[in-house]
Write a protein that holds these residues in place. Sequence first.
Motif, PDB file in Angstrom:
ATOM      1  N   HIS A 111      -4.910  12.007   4.269  1.00 24.96           N
ATOM      2  CA  HIS A 111      -4.126  11.796   3.049  1.00 24.96           C
ATOM      3  C   HIS A 111      -4.174  10.334   2.605  1.00 24.96           C
ATOM      4  CE1 HIS A 111      -2.069  15.569   1.961  1.00 24.96           C
ATOM      5  NE2 HIS A 111      -2.174  15.876   3.244  1.00 24.96           N
ATOM      6  N   ASP A 112      -4.038   9.429   3.566  1.00 26.18           N
ATOM      7  CA  ASP A 112      -4.109   7.995   3.237  1.00 26.18           C
ATOM      8  C   ASP A 112      -5.475   7.655   2.643  1.00 26.18           C
ATOM      9  OD1 ASP A 112      -3.269   5.299   3.112  1.00 26.18           O
ATOM     10  OD2 ASP A 112      -4.075   4.880   5.111  1.00 26.18           O
ATOM     11  N   LEU A 113      -6.522   8.181   3.273  1.00 27.44           N
ATOM     12  CA  LEU A 113      -7.886   7.957   2.778  1.00 27.44           C
ATOM     13  C   LEU A 113      -8.056   8.546   1.379  1.00 27.44           C
ATOM     14  CD1 LEU A 113     -10.882   7.165   3.130  1.00 27.44           C
ATOM     15  CD2 LEU A 113     -11.221   9.369   4.297  1.00 27.44           C
ATOM     16  N   TYR A 114      -7.581   9.764   1.179  1.00 28.22           N
ATOM     17  CA  TYR A 114      -7.731  10.434  -0.116  1.00 28.22           C
ATOM     18  C   TYR A 114      -7.051   9.636  -1.235  1.00 28.22           C
ATOM     19  CZ  TYR A 114      -7.578  14.107  -3.670  1.00 28.22           C
ATOM     20  OH  TYR A 114      -7.718  14.831  -4.826  1.00 28.22           O
ATOM     21  N   GLY A 115      -5.844   9.162  -0.960  1.00 26.88           N
ATOM     22  CA  GLY A 115      -5.149   8.363  -1.961  1.00 26.88           C
ATOM     23  C   GLY A 115      -5.895   7.087  -2.297  1.00 26.88           C
ATOM     24  N   VAL A 148      13.934   0.812   0.142  1.00 31.41           N
ATOM     25  CA  VAL A 148      12.543   0.870   0.575  1.00 31.41           C
ATOM     26  C   VAL A 148      11.666   0.064  -0.372  1.00 31.41           C
ATOM     27  CG1 VAL A 148      10.561   2.403   0.959  1.00 31.41           C
ATOM     28  CG2 VAL A 148      12.850   3.107   1.676  1.00 31.41           C
ATOM     29  N   VAL A 149      10.828  -0.775   0.202  1.00 28.84           N
ATOM     30  CA  VAL A 149       9.836  -1.523  -0.576  1.00 28.84           C
ATOM     31  C   VAL A 149       8.480  -0.878  -0.306  1.00 28.84           C
ATOM     32  CG1 VAL A 149       8.742  -3.752  -0.997  1.00 28.84           C
ATOM     33  CG2 VAL A 149      11.180  -3.649  -0.368  1.00 28.84           C
ATOM     34  N   PHE A 150       7.924  -0.233  -1.320  1.00 29.23           N
ATOM     35  CA  PHE A 150       6.652   0.457  -1.157  1.00 29.23           C
ATOM     36  C   PHE A 150       5.495  -0.532  -1.223  1.00 29.23           C
ATOM     37  CE2 PHE A 150       9.487   3.861  -2.124  1.00 29.23           C
ATOM     38  CZ  PHE A 150       8.960   4.971  -1.495  1.00 29.23           C
ATOM     39  N   SER A 151       4.460  -0.241  -0.467  1.00 35.20           N
ATOM     40  CA  SER A 151       3.264  -1.074  -0.442  1.00 35.20           C
ATOM     41  C   SER A 151       2.570  -1.050  -1.793  1.00 35.20           C
ATOM     42  CB  SER A 151       2.313  -0.567   0.645  1.00 35.20           C
ATOM     43  OG  SER A 151       1.060  -1.199   0.558  1.00 35.20           O
ATOM     44  N   ASN A 152       1.856  -2.119  -2.105  1.00 35.46           N
ATOM     45  CA  ASN A 152       1.070  -2.128  -3.348  1.00 35.46           C
ATOM     46  C   ASN A 152      -0.322  -1.529  -3.135  1.00 35.46           C
ATOM     47  OD1 ASN A 152      -0.153  -4.136  -1.878  1.00 35.46           O
ATOM     48  ND2 ASN A 152       0.322  -5.794  -3.298  1.00 35.46           N
ATOM     49  N   LEU A 153      -0.575  -1.025  -1.930  1.00 38.01           N
ATOM     50  CA  LEU A 153      -1.835  -0.344  -1.654  1.00 38.01           C
ATOM     51  C   LEU A 153      -1.705   1.130  -2.001  1.00 38.01           C
ATOM     52  CD1 LEU A 153      -2.774  -1.874   1.820  1.00 38.01           C
ATOM     53  CD2 LEU A 153      -3.585  -2.575  -0.436  1.00 38.01           C
ATOM     54  N   ASN A 154      -2.822   1.817  -2.148  1.00 42.24           N
ATOM     55  CA  ASN A 154      -2.816   3.239  -2.480  1.00 42.24           C
ATOM     56  C   ASN A 154      -2.723   4.091  -1.212  1.00 42.24           C
ATOM     57  OD1 ASN A 154      -3.049   2.927  -5.357  1.00 42.24           O
ATOM     58  ND2 ASN A 154      -5.155   2.250  -5.026  1.00 42.24           N
ATOM     59  N   GLY A 155      -2.768   5.404  -1.388  1.00 37.38           N
ATOM     60  CA  GLY A 155      -2.567   6.302  -0.262  1.00 37.38           C
ATOM     61  C   GLY A 155      -1.152   6.171   0.254  1.00 37.38           C
ATOM     62  N   SER A 156      -1.013   6.044   1.566  1.00 37.82           N
ATOM     63  CA  SER A 156       0.297   5.770   2.181  1.00 37.82           C
ATOM     64  C   SER A 156       0.592   4.281   2.224  1.00 37.82           C
ATOM     65  CB  SER A 156       0.351   6.348   3.608  1.00 37.82           C
ATOM     66  OG  SER A 156       0.233   7.755   3.573  1.00 37.82           O
ATOM     67  N   GLY A 157      -0.392   3.464   1.805  1.00 34.74           N
ATOM     68  CA  GLY A 157      -0.176   2.012   1.710  1.00 34.74           C
ATOM     69  C   GLY A 157      -0.254   1.283   3.031  1.00 34.74           C
ATOM     70  N   ILE A 158      -1.117   1.753   3.939  1.00 36.96           N
ATOM     71  CA  ILE A 158      -1.140   1.234   5.314  1.00 36.96           C
ATOM     72  C   ILE A 158      -2.320   0.304   5.565  1.00 36.96           C
ATOM     73  CG2 ILE A 158      -1.234   1.891   7.755  1.00 36.96           C
ATOM     74  CD1 ILE A 158      -0.334   4.747   6.744  1.00 36.96           C
ATOM     75  N   THR A 193      -1.205   6.100  -5.125  1.00 37.33           N
ATOM     76  CA  THR A 193      -0.314   6.367  -4.000  1.00 37.33           C
ATOM     77  C   THR A 193      -0.133   7.873  -3.860  1.00 37.33           C
ATOM     78  OG1 THR A 193       1.630   6.268  -5.422  1.00 37.33           O
ATOM     79  CG2 THR A 193       0.959   4.217  -4.346  1.00 37.33           C
ATOM     80  N   LEU A 194       0.255   8.311  -2.668  1.00 42.44           N
ATOM     81  CA  LEU A 194       0.451   9.745  -2.468  1.00 42.44           C
ATOM     82  C   LEU A 194       1.598  10.278  -3.312  1.00 42.44           C
ATOM     83  CD1 LEU A 194      -0.122  10.159   1.374  1.00 42.44           C
ATOM     84  CD2 LEU A 194      -1.733  10.508  -0.496  1.00 42.44           C
ATOM     85  N   TYR A 195       2.699   9.511  -3.380  1.00 39.45           N
ATOM     86  CA  TYR A 195       3.835  10.022  -4.147  1.00 39.45           C
ATOM     87  C   TYR A 195       3.484  10.201  -5.628  1.00 39.45           C
ATOM     88  CZ  TYR A 195       4.770   5.106  -5.377  1.00 39.45           C
ATOM     89  OH  TYR A 195       4.670   3.802  -5.829  1.00 39.45           O
TER      90      TYR A 195
END
Length: 336
Positions: free
Chosen positions: A101-105, A323-333, A111-113
């Motif tokens: 999922h992280d890769l797909y995003g 919650v502070v969401f990452s600025n990266l896509n997917g799960s932001g990891i 982002t996944l959401y």
Amino acid sequence: MQIQLKKYTLSLKHTFSISRESHDFQDSLVTCLSLNGETGFGEATANPYYKITVESMMQEIKKIEKEIISFNFTTPELFYQFLVDKGLTNFAICALDLAAHDLYGKLQGKTLYSLWNTNIEKYPTTNYTIGIASIDEMVAKMKEKPWPIYKIKLGTDKDVAIVKELRKHTNAIFRIDANCAWSPEETIHNAPILKDLGVEFLEQPLKADNWEGMEKVMHHSILPIIADESCIVESDVEKCGLHFSGINIKLTKCGGLTPALRMIKKGKELGLKVMVGCMTESSVGISAIAQLLPQLDYVDMDGAMLLKEDIAQGVQITDNGSVVFSNLNGSGITLL
């Protein structure tokens, strides 16, 4: 597609005790799936209750490593079905499904959401878990981490006394998790006392297979009852609808985000409150859970907060619970 497996031993800030076990460390498997210059990260933690170790998960995955490498990855859902068909345990599937999922995003640039068409403007606040210890230690843990919602682990011969003492030191909401340690009679007796002490709900008070007892509790408890050990996989949700007020979905136990999304949908169709919980994951697993936040009534995603040192960057939880969401896509990891 390239794959890499990494074992970590996560050190906890405090000894973590529930009704059936205690530990100071948490073994964790992080999976890395790479394609077209992007890498997705997933995680599943070991669990003695389910007889899962990092080594057992790695052995499962390595048996089909060549097939994973040659798999024509298009969507996480198709990859998930491939893993199910290969007979992997849900823990191993979770580690790979989260990475997919992280890769797909990341490949989609979203982002996944946002891929799920959900809005992060409104979401539940995570509880912070206080494990079983002496009352003084439990009080000290609360004072160390002031928080709006505490999950209190119980399953001792003085559970009500513990809650009464903790209540003297905070106005926070309490959630009680007995991890299968109570009887039906004990649950029904404790419920009104605990409600008066500011408890919001009881999580899995009875043994996972005591359906007759849970039906009795459901009809006589003044507090809502949330399933955990009784709700592991998708097929459990419908049965829980007759015995519980809500369900606590664990990504590691159900097999990742793919089945969790279906469990959330089914739970809501049945009128159940929906919660997602963690199993002391690092920010790899916690950031995946965070993508589900807009769809949830409750959440327990404090795993990374319980660690001495995190192994990844992703979603951040501030001191007031936002919650502070990452600025990266997917799960932001990203791994540290």
